[in-house]
Design a protein around this motif. Structure first.
Motif, mmCIF file in Angstrom:
data_model
loop_
_atom_site.group_PDB
_atom_site.id
_atom_site.type_symbol
_atom_site.label_atom_id
_atom_site.label_comp_id
_atom_site.label_asym_id
_atom_site.label_seq_id
_atom_site.Cartn_x
_atom_site.Cartn_y
_atom_site.Cartn_z
ATOM 1 N N ILE A 187 -56.385 32.766 -24.537
ATOM 2 C CA ILE A 187 -56.972 32.159 -25.730
ATOM 3 C C ILE A 187 -57.970 31.060 -25.386
ATOM 4 C CG2 ILE A 187 -54.953 32.631 -27.163
ATOM 5 C CD1 ILE A 187 -54.209 29.660 -26.848
ATOM 6 N N ILE A 188 -57.899 30.518 -24.152
ATOM 7 C CA ILE A 188 -58.817 29.433 -23.788
ATOM 8 C C ILE A 188 -60.076 29.952 -23.102
ATOM 9 C CG2 ILE A 188 -56.852 27.872 -23.548
ATOM 10 C CD1 ILE A 188 -57.206 27.969 -20.538
ATOM 11 N N ASN A 189 -60.175 31.267 -22.941
ATOM 12 C CA ASN A 189 -61.365 31.848 -22.317
ATOM 13 C C ASN A 189 -62.478 31.960 -23.354
ATOM 14 O OD1 ASN A 189 -63.024 33.115 -20.421
ATOM 15 N ND2 ASN A 189 -62.378 35.138 -21.140
ATOM 16 N N TYR A 190 -63.324 30.950 -23.392
ATOM 17 C CA TYR A 190 -64.388 30.870 -24.390
ATOM 18 C C TYR A 190 -65.729 30.752 -23.682
ATOM 19 C CZ TYR A 190 -67.415 28.642 -27.896
ATOM 20 O OH TYR A 190 -68.463 28.318 -28.710
ATOM 21 N N ALA A 191 -66.660 31.610 -24.056
ATOM 22 C CA ALA A 191 -67.957 31.656 -23.376
ATOM 23 C C ALA A 191 -69.081 31.109 -24.253
ATOM 24 C CB ALA A 191 -68.276 33.101 -22.962
ATOM 25 N N GLY A 192 -68.784 30.050 -25.003
ATOM 26 C CA GLY A 192 -69.797 29.448 -25.865
ATOM 27 C C GLY A 192 -69.957 27.965 -25.606
ATOM 28 N N LYS A 193 -70.546 27.262 -26.568
ATOM 29 C CA LYS A 193 -70.869 25.848 -26.385
ATOM 30 C C LYS A 193 -70.213 24.939 -27.429
ATOM 31 C CE LYS A 193 -75.414 26.814 -24.318
ATOM 32 N NZ LYS A 193 -75.248 28.271 -24.278
ATOM 33 N N ASN A 194 -69.484 25.490 -28.384
ATOM 34 C CA ASN A 194 -68.834 24.672 -29.406
ATOM 35 C C ASN A 194 -67.752 23.809 -28.759
ATOM 36 O OD1 ASN A 194 -66.797 23.919 -31.454
ATOM 37 N ND2 ASN A 194 -68.057 25.141 -32.836
ATOM 38 N N ARG A 195 -67.883 22.492 -28.891
ATOM 39 C CA ARG A 195 -66.984 21.594 -28.171
ATOM 40 C C ARG A 195 -65.548 21.669 -28.674
ATOM 41 N NH1 ARG A 195 -70.728 16.267 -26.679
ATOM 42 N NH2 ARG A 195 -72.354 17.502 -25.639
ATOM 43 N N GLY A 196 -65.371 21.928 -29.956
ATOM 44 C CA GLY A 196 -64.026 22.087 -30.477
ATOM 45 C C GLY A 196 -63.328 23.312 -29.919
ATOM 46 N N MET A 197 -64.108 24.279 -29.423
ATOM 47 C CA MET A 197 -63.536 25.502 -28.853
ATOM 48 C C MET A 197 -63.479 25.444 -27.326
ATOM 49 S SD MET A 197 -65.557 28.010 -31.515
ATOM 50 C CE MET A 197 -64.782 29.568 -31.149
ATOM 51 N N LEU A 198 -64.153 24.443 -26.742
ATOM 52 C CA LEU A 198 -64.075 24.222 -25.296
ATOM 53 C C LEU A 198 -62.825 23.422 -24.931
ATOM 54 C CD1 LEU A 198 -67.788 23.252 -24.519
ATOM 55 C CD2 LEU A 198 -66.605 25.294 -23.696
ATOM 56 N N LEU A 199 -62.385 22.576 -25.845
ATOM 57 C CA LEU A 199 -61.297 21.642 -25.573
ATOM 58 C C LEU A 199 -59.995 22.297 -25.107
ATOM 59 C CD1 LEU A 199 -60.601 18.667 -25.531
ATOM 60 C CD2 LEU A 199 -60.016 18.810 -27.960
ATOM 61 N N PRO A 200 -59.574 23.459 -25.651
ATOM 62 C CA PRO A 200 -58.302 24.048 -25.194
ATOM 63 C C PRO A 200 -58.229 24.269 -23.686
ATOM 64 C CG PRO A 200 -58.985 25.103 -27.224
ATOM 65 C CD PRO A 200 -60.120 24.198 -26.813
ATOM 66 N N TYR A 201 -59.393 24.490 -23.022
ATOM 67 C CA TYR A 201 -59.380 24.701 -21.573
ATOM 68 C C TYR A 201 -58.867 23.460 -20.838
ATOM 69 C CZ TYR A 201 -61.036 25.548 -16.806
ATOM 70 O OH TYR A 201 -61.112 25.705 -15.441
ATOM 71 N N ALA A 202 -59.040 22.292 -21.443
ATOM 72 C CA ALA A 202 -58.601 21.041 -20.807
ATOM 73 C C ALA A 202 -57.118 20.771 -21.031
ATOM 74 C CB ALA A 202 -59.422 19.875 -21.336
ATOM 75 N N LEU A 203 -56.439 21.587 -21.864
ATOM 76 C CA LEU A 203 -55.056 21.282 -22.226
ATOM 77 C C LEU A 203 -54.060 22.391 -21.908
ATOM 78 C CD1 LEU A 203 -55.705 19.661 -25.729
ATOM 79 C CD2 LEU A 203 -55.104 18.462 -23.623
ATOM 80 N N PHE A 204 -54.409 23.645 -22.234
ATOM 81 C CA PHE A 204 -53.423 24.726 -22.165
ATOM 82 C C PHE A 204 -53.252 25.261 -20.745
ATOM 83 C CE2 PHE A 204 -54.377 24.666 -26.662
ATOM 84 C CZ PHE A 204 -53.148 24.923 -27.236
ATOM 85 N N ARG A 205 -51.976 25.540 -20.390
ATOM 86 C CA ARG A 205 -51.645 26.072 -19.077
ATOM 87 C C ARG A 205 -50.511 27.086 -19.196
ATOM 88 N NH1 ARG A 205 -55.832 24.009 -18.456
ATOM 89 N NH2 ARG A 205 -56.520 22.523 -16.851
ATOM 90 N N MET A 206 -50.256 27.811 -18.099
ATOM 91 C CA MET A 206 -49.217 28.839 -18.060
ATOM 92 C C MET A 206 -47.818 28.248 -18.177
ATOM 93 S SD MET A 206 -50.417 31.260 -14.891
ATOM 94 C CE MET A 206 -48.991 32.351 -14.976
ATOM 95 N N GLY A 207 -46.929 29.001 -18.819
ATOM 96 C CA GLY A 207 -45.531 28.585 -18.888
ATOM 97 C C GLY A 207 -44.737 29.491 -19.797
ATOM 98 N N ALA A 208 -43.424 29.454 -19.666
ATOM 99 C CA ALA A 208 -42.531 30.238 -20.530
ATOM 100 C C ALA A 208 -41.121 29.683 -20.408
ATOM 101 C CB ALA A 208 -42.548 31.720 -20.157
ATOM 102 N N ALA A 209 -40.329 29.872 -21.457
ATOM 103 C CA ALA A 209 -38.931 29.459 -21.446
ATOM 104 C C ALA A 209 -38.079 30.582 -22.008
ATOM 105 C CB ALA A 209 -38.733 28.184 -22.265
ATOM 106 N N ALA A 210 -36.907 30.764 -21.435
ATOM 107 C CA ALA A 210 -35.932 31.741 -21.922
ATOM 108 C C ALA A 210 -34.652 30.993 -22.282
ATOM 109 C CB ALA A 210 -35.651 32.806 -20.863
ATOM 110 N N VAL A 211 -34.097 31.281 -23.451
ATOM 111 C CA VAL A 211 -32.946 30.538 -23.970
ATOM 112 C C VAL A 211 -31.872 31.529 -24.404
ATOM 113 C CG1 VAL A 211 -32.195 28.799 -25.632
ATOM 114 C CG2 VAL A 211 -34.574 28.789 -24.822
ATOM 115 N N LEU A 212 -30.635 31.265 -24.003
ATOM 116 C CA LEU A 212 -29.499 32.098 -24.391
ATOM 117 C C LEU A 212 -28.664 31.344 -25.422
ATOM 118 C CD1 LEU A 212 -27.924 34.750 -23.873
ATOM 119 C CD2 LEU A 212 -26.561 33.470 -22.194
#
Length: 488
Positions: free
Chosen positions: A250-275
């Motif tokens: 979702i953070i792979n954005y090929a434009g110049k809109n700054r509001g759409m560039l920002l997620p690249y500075a925040l989002f990273r890989m991860g996951a949780a499993a809960v029983l």
């Protein structure tokens, strides 16, 4: 909202003690006094005479009726749901990405002009992220190559790692899983992520599986509510597996809109499993409350976070400048309901007094902000970014130690969306701060705009070790004294 001047530090604990134990200090002595006074008036002979005059049916009603009502209440009450264990993925070392390498990739991006490069460089350095976060290898190319197969590979990596770890911790067989709920907002392949888990672990054909999409970073609490409802409708002792993740495509954005560039500075890989289960055997936490707040009826909140196309037709995740203020409004609505469920009487009374005084005197008297630290020992605030954590800390008058799990999770793992709350809980336990009876408040924010809360009570703390947690290799480095220096 803001608090009035605090009560004297010695007076307030006394006030809390009296108000929170009103039954003990006032009602019980008063009742005992009235009973003794009446008994003294009647005398021993009159009391014995009246007792002998009671019919058996009266005695039966006095004993049987309360027992019957208590039994009916217990039978009609929803079954409690318990957390057996949880596991968070720590991605492979080849997925690590530092702030320096992210900045270099931005500078070499073919899509950005000088203004965009400067903006992203500032955002990355101020993000609160450290040099040990994770992005799928497809993002290490310039430009990134985010295909369907890369997205599927990322999802399988983080989900399977978390679920494998969970099964190893609990020694439970995949065949014992009765319910499966997965959530991911941005990446939703066909077959679904729930089907991918069923196929990988060969889960039963009669399993109740649900996949939740489009709910943003608060989807973990929504999944938790779905699991709770399904478990309460299932036979006693049923087991449920919940998996929360987010696809970084979702953070792979090929434009110049700054509001759409920002997620690249925040989002990273991860996951949780809960029983989770309705059986208390081996349980570690009890789910006490779930409170969900949705403000999508307001246009400003509705469009605050969205997937959209820019004016050049490039698609990306958009974060509005109103995000922090919208989150604050949603949080305010959420804490009103949470407060009514968890706050002690003393805090409710102080708030009521300030509210009544404001109405009666018709002056701009500041409303008393309840001290939620009287209800909770730990806080897991979605690590959506430094500004969001700052806003929640200010709104709830929390200490730096209270928000430490959120800040350190943001630094070590970045914004892992709906799974971030579990990384924060793992941090608290890795620091050996959890005790039996402690209560935890999980607060998640998501598109829509949503603020969702879950309240847990600890039944059995984890072993006093960080081994087997995502913090195993780094807990000794935290907390950092000044994250801005580490990332700036």
């Amino acid at each position: 909202m803001a608090s009035p001047p605090h009560l004297n530090k010695h007076l307030k604990p006394l006030f809390q003690l009296v108000v929170n134990n009103l039954l003990v200090f006032v009602a019980a002595p008063l009742t005992a006094t009235m009973v003794l006074h009446k008994a003294a008036q009647l005398g021993p002979e009159e009391i014995l005479s009246r007792l002998h005059g009671l019919r058996q049916v009266h005695v039966l009603l006095v004993v049987f009726l309360p027992l019957s009502l208590a039994t009916l209440y217990l039978m009609s009450r929803p079954r409690s749901v318990y957390l057996i264990h949880y596991a968070c993925c720590r991605p492979k070392s080849n997925c690590r990405v530092s702030i320096g390498s992210s900045v270099e990739n931005v500078r070499l991006s073919p899509y950005l002009d000088d203004g965009g490069v400067d903006f992203m460089t500032r955002m990355l350095k101020r993000s609160g992220l450290g040099d040990q976060t994770y992005l799928h290898p497809s993002f290490h190319y310039i430009p990134p190559r985010c295909s369907l197969s890369d997205g599927r590979d990322e999802a399988e990596q983080v989900i399977f790692a978390a679920v494998d770890d969970l099964f190893a911790k609990t020694c439970i067989s995949p065949g014992a899983i009765d319910i499966l709920v997965t959530n991911c907002s941005g990446f939703n392949p066909t077959p679904s992520l729930a089907d991918i888990v069923v196929n990988k672990y060969k889960l039963r054909a009669d399993i109740r599986s649900v996949h939740i999409s489009g709910m943003g970073c608060s989807a973990g609490v929504i999944s938790l509510e779905v699991v709770r409802n399904l478990l309460q409708a299932a036979p006693q002792g049923a087991c449920a597996l919940m998996v929360s993740t987010e696809g970084t495509s979702i953070i792979n954005y090929a434009g110049k809109n700054r509001g759409m560039l920002l997620p690249y500075a925040l989002f990273r890989m991860g996951a949780a499993a809960v029983l989770l289960s309705t059986s208390k055997s081996m349980a570690r936490f009890r789910l006490m409350h779930i409170v969900r707040t949705l403000t999508a009826a307001h246009d400003r909140a509705y469009m605050c976070i969205s997937m959209k196309e820019d004016h050049e037709g490039e698609t990306g995740a958009y974060l509005s400048k109103d995000l922090v203020s919208v989150a604050g409004e949603a949080l305010k609505a959420n804490i009103k309901e949470v407060g009514s469920l968890v706050l002690p009487r003393s805090e409710k009374l102080l708030f009521a007094i300030s509210f009544i005084a404001r109405k009666v005197l018709r002056r701009k008297i500041k409303l008393y902000v309840p001290d939620f630290r009287t209800a909770f020992q730990h806080f897991c605030i979605h690590s959506g970014g430094r500004a969001v954590i700052d806003a929640v800390q200010s709104s709830l008058s929390l200490s730096d130690r209270d928000v430490e799990p959120s800040r350190m999770t943001l630094h070590r793992f970045g914004n892992t969306s709906s799974s971030s709350l579990w990384y924060e809980l793992a941090y608290i336990e890795a620091k050996r701060r959890m005790r039996k009876g402690h209560r935890v408040w999980m607060i998640g924010f998501g598109s829509g705009f949503k603020c969702n809360s879950a309240v847990w009570q600890c039944i059995r703390p984890a072993n006093n070790t960080a081994a087997g947690t995502p913090w195993a290799d780094s807990i000794h480095l935290y907390p950092l004294n000044n994250i801005s220096e580490e990332t700036g």
